[in-house]
Design a protein around this motif. Structure first.
Motif, PDB file in Angstrom:
ATOM      1  N   ASP A  84      16.417   9.914  -2.604  1.00  0.00           N
ATOM      2  CA  ASP A  84      15.556  10.615  -3.560  1.00  0.00           C
ATOM      3  C   ASP A  84      16.419  11.350  -4.566  1.00  0.00           C
ATOM      4  O   ASP A  84      17.625  11.501  -4.374  1.00  0.00           O
ATOM      5  CB  ASP A  84      14.629  11.613  -2.847  1.00  0.00           C
ATOM      6  CG  ASP A  84      13.303  11.788  -3.567  1.00  0.00           C
ATOM      7  OD1 ASP A  84      13.252  11.496  -4.787  1.00  0.00           O
ATOM      8  OD2 ASP A  84      12.323  12.191  -2.928  1.00  0.00           O
ATOM      9  N   PRO A 137       8.134  17.792   0.573  1.00  0.00           N
ATOM     10  CA  PRO A 137       7.834  16.400   0.955  1.00  0.00           C
ATOM     11  C   PRO A 137       9.089  15.530   1.021  1.00  0.00           C
ATOM     12  O   PRO A 137       9.204  14.670   1.899  1.00  0.00           O
ATOM     13  CB  PRO A 137       6.883  15.923  -0.151  1.00  0.00           C
ATOM     14  CG  PRO A 137       6.259  17.164  -0.678  1.00  0.00           C
ATOM     15  CD  PRO A 137       7.331  18.209  -0.595  1.00  0.00           C
ATOM     16  N   LYS A 139      10.832  16.217   4.300  1.00  0.00           N
ATOM     17  CA  LYS A 139      10.099  15.613   5.417  1.00  0.00           C
ATOM     18  C   LYS A 139      10.358  14.111   5.495  1.00  0.00           C
ATOM     19  O   LYS A 139      10.553  13.555   6.576  1.00  0.00           O
ATOM     20  CB  LYS A 139       8.596  15.874   5.262  1.00  0.00           C
ATOM     21  CG  LYS A 139       8.174  17.292   5.604  1.00  0.00           C
ATOM     22  CD  LYS A 139       6.668  17.444   5.517  1.00  0.00           C
ATOM     23  CE  LYS A 139       6.232  18.847   5.903  1.00  0.00           C
ATOM     24  NZ  LYS A 139       4.764  19.004   5.817  1.00  0.00           N
ATOM     25  N   GLU A 140      10.330  13.463   4.327  1.00  0.00           N
ATOM     26  CA  GLU A 140      10.603  12.028   4.297  1.00  0.00           C
ATOM     27  C   GLU A 140      12.009  11.743   4.828  1.00  0.00           C
ATOM     28  O   GLU A 140      12.220  10.812   5.614  1.00  0.00           O
ATOM     29  CB  GLU A 140      10.498  11.506   2.858  1.00  0.00           C
ATOM     30  CG  GLU A 140       9.123  11.607   2.246  1.00  0.00           C
ATOM     31  CD  GLU A 140       8.186  10.522   2.734  1.00  0.00           C
ATOM     32  OE1 GLU A 140       8.661   9.603   3.434  1.00  0.00           O
ATOM     33  OE2 GLU A 140       6.995  10.596   2.430  1.00  0.00           O
ATOM     34  N   ARG A 199      13.290   9.553   8.174  1.00  0.00           N
ATOM     35  CA  ARG A 199      14.246   8.435   8.131  1.00  0.00           C
ATOM     36  C   ARG A 199      15.451   8.701   9.027  1.00  0.00           C
ATOM     37  O   ARG A 199      15.959   7.794   9.692  1.00  0.00           O
ATOM     38  CB  ARG A 199      14.717   8.217   6.695  1.00  0.00           C
ATOM     39  CG  ARG A 199      13.628   7.749   5.753  1.00  0.00           C
ATOM     40  CD  ARG A 199      14.234   7.217   4.475  1.00  0.00           C
ATOM     41  NE  ARG A 199      13.223   6.984   3.470  1.00  0.00           N
ATOM     42  CZ  ARG A 199      13.445   6.300   2.361  1.00  0.00           C
ATOM     43  NH1 ARG A 199      14.641   5.795   2.116  1.00  0.00           N
ATOM     44  NH2 ARG A 199      12.485   6.121   1.472  1.00  0.00           N
ATOM     45  N   HIS A 231       5.516   9.504  11.574  1.00  0.00           N
ATOM     46  CA  HIS A 231       5.842  10.119  10.294  1.00  0.00           C
ATOM     47  C   HIS A 231       5.336  11.552  10.341  1.00  0.00           C
ATOM     48  O   HIS A 231       4.312  11.831  10.971  1.00  0.00           O
ATOM     49  CB  HIS A 231       5.170   9.340   9.161  1.00  0.00           C
ATOM     50  CG  HIS A 231       5.479   9.872   7.799  1.00  0.00           C
ATOM     51  ND1 HIS A 231       4.861  10.989   7.295  1.00  0.00           N
ATOM     52  CD2 HIS A 231       6.342   9.446   6.857  1.00  0.00           C
ATOM     53  CE1 HIS A 231       5.327  11.228   6.087  1.00  0.00           C
ATOM     54  NE2 HIS A 231       6.222  10.313   5.804  1.00  0.00           N
ATOM     55  N   ARG A 234       2.496   9.208   0.224  1.00  0.00           N
ATOM     56  CA  ARG A 234       3.812   9.716   0.607  1.00  0.00           C
ATOM     57  C   ARG A 234       4.236   9.101   1.935  1.00  0.00           C
ATOM     58  O   ARG A 234       5.411   8.823   2.165  1.00  0.00           O
ATOM     59  CB  ARG A 234       3.786  11.245   0.706  1.00  0.00           C
ATOM     60  CG  ARG A 234       3.547  11.949  -0.617  1.00  0.00           C
ATOM     61  CD  ARG A 234       4.233  13.296  -0.652  1.00  0.00           C
ATOM     62  NE  ARG A 234       3.815  14.175   0.406  1.00  0.00           N
ATOM     63  CZ  ARG A 234       2.767  14.994   0.342  1.00  0.00           C
ATOM     64  NH1 ARG A 234       2.018  15.006  -0.749  1.00  0.00           N
ATOM     65  NH2 ARG A 234       2.466  15.780   1.347  1.00  0.00           N
ATOM     66  N   VAL A 235       3.261   8.909   2.824  1.00  0.00           N
ATOM     67  CA  VAL A 235       3.566   8.237   4.086  1.00  0.00           C
ATOM     68  C   VAL A 235       4.085   6.828   3.816  1.00  0.00           C
ATOM     69  O   VAL A 235       5.038   6.363   4.429  1.00  0.00           O
ATOM     70  CB  VAL A 235       2.312   8.174   4.989  1.00  0.00           C
ATOM     71  CG1 VAL A 235       2.606   7.383   6.259  1.00  0.00           C
ATOM     72  CG2 VAL A 235       1.841   9.571   5.351  1.00  0.00           C
ATOM     73  N   ASP A 281       5.791   5.667   1.417  1.00  0.00           N
ATOM     74  CA  ASP A 281       7.189   5.631   0.988  1.00  0.00           C
ATOM     75  C   ASP A 281       8.146   5.591   2.183  1.00  0.00           C
ATOM     76  O   ASP A 281       9.244   5.057   2.089  1.00  0.00           O
ATOM     77  CB  ASP A 281       7.521   6.846   0.112  1.00  0.00           C
ATOM     78  CG  ASP A 281       7.245   6.581  -1.365  1.00  0.00           C
ATOM     79  OD1 ASP A 281       7.490   5.443  -1.813  1.00  0.00           O
ATOM     80  OD2 ASP A 281       6.769   7.486  -2.048  1.00  0.00           O
ATOM     81  N   THR A 282       7.735   6.164   3.312  1.00  0.00           N
ATOM     82  CA  THR A 282       8.559   6.090   4.512  1.00  0.00           C
ATOM     83  C   THR A 282       8.270   4.828   5.308  1.00  0.00           C
ATOM     84  O   THR A 282       9.171   4.222   5.888  1.00  0.00           O
ATOM     85  CB  THR A 282       8.311   7.326   5.409  1.00  0.00           C
ATOM     86  OG1 THR A 282       8.770   8.484   4.716  1.00  0.00           O
ATOM     87  CG2 THR A 282       9.076   7.209   6.717  1.00  0.00           C
ATOM     88  N   THR A 306       4.677   6.435  -4.499  1.00  0.00           N
ATOM     89  CA  THR A 306       3.955   7.561  -5.085  1.00  0.00           C
ATOM     90  C   THR A 306       4.131   7.608  -6.604  1.00  0.00           C
ATOM     91  O   THR A 306       3.342   8.254  -7.297  1.00  0.00           O
ATOM     92  CB  THR A 306       4.435   8.894  -4.478  1.00  0.00           C
ATOM     93  OG1 THR A 306       5.868   8.948  -4.530  1.00  0.00           O
ATOM     94  CG2 THR A 306       4.006   9.010  -3.045  1.00  0.00           C
TER      95      THR A 306
END
Length: 414
Positions: free
Chosen positions: A99, A112, A115-116, A120, A138, A274-275, A277-278, A305
């Motif tokens: 990111d 966020p 968290k992501e 990972r 997640h 957002r979930v 993306d993981t 997102t």
């Protein structure tokens, strides 16, 4: 407790980020230069690194290159900068950053992203496990799964209120619905028999799309629900409709009453993306394994997102999408443009096409493309959009209205 390493030569930024993240329950270490960062990386073993690009002894891109080539692999890295260009962000992504945050960093973007990254990092620490079975693990789904398992333990029944098919897929995998005996009640077109229940004794009886059930299938579900204890089975139902509204839609009183008691809502659309993306890197890993490949391409940070509003359909096959993304791999990276093409987003006007248009049309097409990128993809506050565009706020609002664009909720708030 997840550990975060903040690498920045500005003490004010280090301490501000430390304070925010410690308040959120993270253990935080800091480093003011590359040398300290390497020492902390070895001694503290952080789960996530926040890395500034511009530092006096070594720049963040150089550090990132070093870390991506080390063994064991470095934890997820989130780049930070107040003066970076798009090219710098793209380069950082290609090297391995997950990111890219622009300073000043808002809590709405920072938390966020952390968290992501933690999700990972924890996934990477679990070797030799089937990745797809962990898709539901997640941060935004943890509480959902905890409540779901509690309901199944207490009542042998669960009603998950969820609209997005990729979340249904992820949660079904996390709950291991197809492991052991199972019965898909949504595919039954004849009256349910005890023999069929007996064959799925001790397993899961489930419905993936409750809104599609016929009256006969609703009666089958009632039949199964009343006999779940007798056959030591668990009943799991996914549906769009809030449980308390089922009775108004004509559902049998038994189902509406039990589901209202055993309903667990799933995060709404914005959180769900957002979930995604993981989930996508995990799905890519699974599909790559099935193809016999150890190479998994990277996706741009926030690639899902950042999609324009409405471009992600509710009915989406997670693994099917991963197949398409793998086919779009270009040297270890799936470009944002390729992702948008997969979702059917029309190509943005190219320079060659703009040069074929009359001046007025070309100018309007370029302005629309320019402001869509700022508003839809970056979700910046309007003060920052105005600054980047070199416009007064009133002129900016007038231009956006003229182009028929939409300001996202929260962007008006400074």
């Amino acid at each position: 407790m997840a550990r975060v390493l903040i690498v920045d030569d500005e003490v004010g930024i280090r301490e501000l980020l430390r304070e925010i993240l410690e308040d959120e329950g993270y253990a935080v270490e800091t480093a003011e230069n590359g040398l300290q960062a390497n020492e902390r990386l070895e001694t503290e073993r952080p789960d996530v690194i926040l890395l500034d690009i511009w530092m006096p002894d070594v720049d963040g891109i150089t550090l990132l290159r070093q870390w991506m080539g080390r063994q064991p692999p470095a934890p997820p890295v989130i780049m930070m900068s107040g003066h970076a260009t798009i090219d710098t962000a793209v380069e950082a992504t290609r090297i391995g950053a997950i990111d890219f945050l622009e300073k000043p960093i808002s809590m709405q973007k920072l938390l966020p992203a952390i968290k992501e990254a933690v999700a990972r990092s924890r996934q990477a620490k679990i070797p030799n496990e089937v990745v797809i079975g962990r898709l539901g693990e997640h941060p935004l789904l943890t509480s959902v799964l905890e409540k779901a398992r509690e309901s199944l333990q207490r009542e042998r029944v669960l009603y998950l209120q969820v609209a997005d098919s990729f979340l249904i897929e992820a949660l079904a995998l996390a709950l291991k619905l197809r492991e052991g005996p199972w019965l898909d009640l949504g595919s039954e077109t004849q009256p349910l028999s005890r023999e069929k229940l007996q064959r799925a004794r001790g397993g899961h009886w489930f419905v993936l799309r409750a809104q599609d059930l016929t009256r006969l299938q609703q009666k089958n579900l009632c039949f199964a629900l009343e006999r779940r204890d007798e056959y030591q089975a668990k009943v799991v139902v996914f549906g769009h409709t809030p449980a308390e509204a089922l009775a108004k839609e004509g559902w049998p009183e038994l189902l509406s009453r039990v589901f209202a008691r055993c309903c667990v809502p799933v995060p709404r659309r914005e959180e769900a993306l957002r979930v995604l993306d993981t989930l996508m890197p995990l799905a890519l890993s699974e599909v790559a394994k099935r193809r016999g490949s150890d190479t998994v391409p990277r996706l741009p940070p926030g690639s899902m997102t950042r999609m324009p509003k409405g471009m992600l359909p509710q009915e989406m096959d997670l693994l099917g999408l991963a197949e398409a993304l793998l086919d779009a791999d270009e040297g270890g990276v799936v470009l944002q443009e390729a992702i948008e093409r997969i979702f059917g987003l029309p190509d943005q006007p190219t320079l060659e096409r703009l040069l074929t248009l009359p001046l007025r049309e070309a100018r309007e097409a370029f302005e629309r493309m320019y402001f869509e990128r700022l508003l839809e993809r970056e979700a910046l506050p309007m003060s920052r959009v105005a600054e980047l565009a070199g416009l007064e706020r009133t002129h900016l609002y007038r231009k956006i209205k003229q182009l028929g664009l939409t300001i996202k909720r929260g962007q008006e708030v400074e």
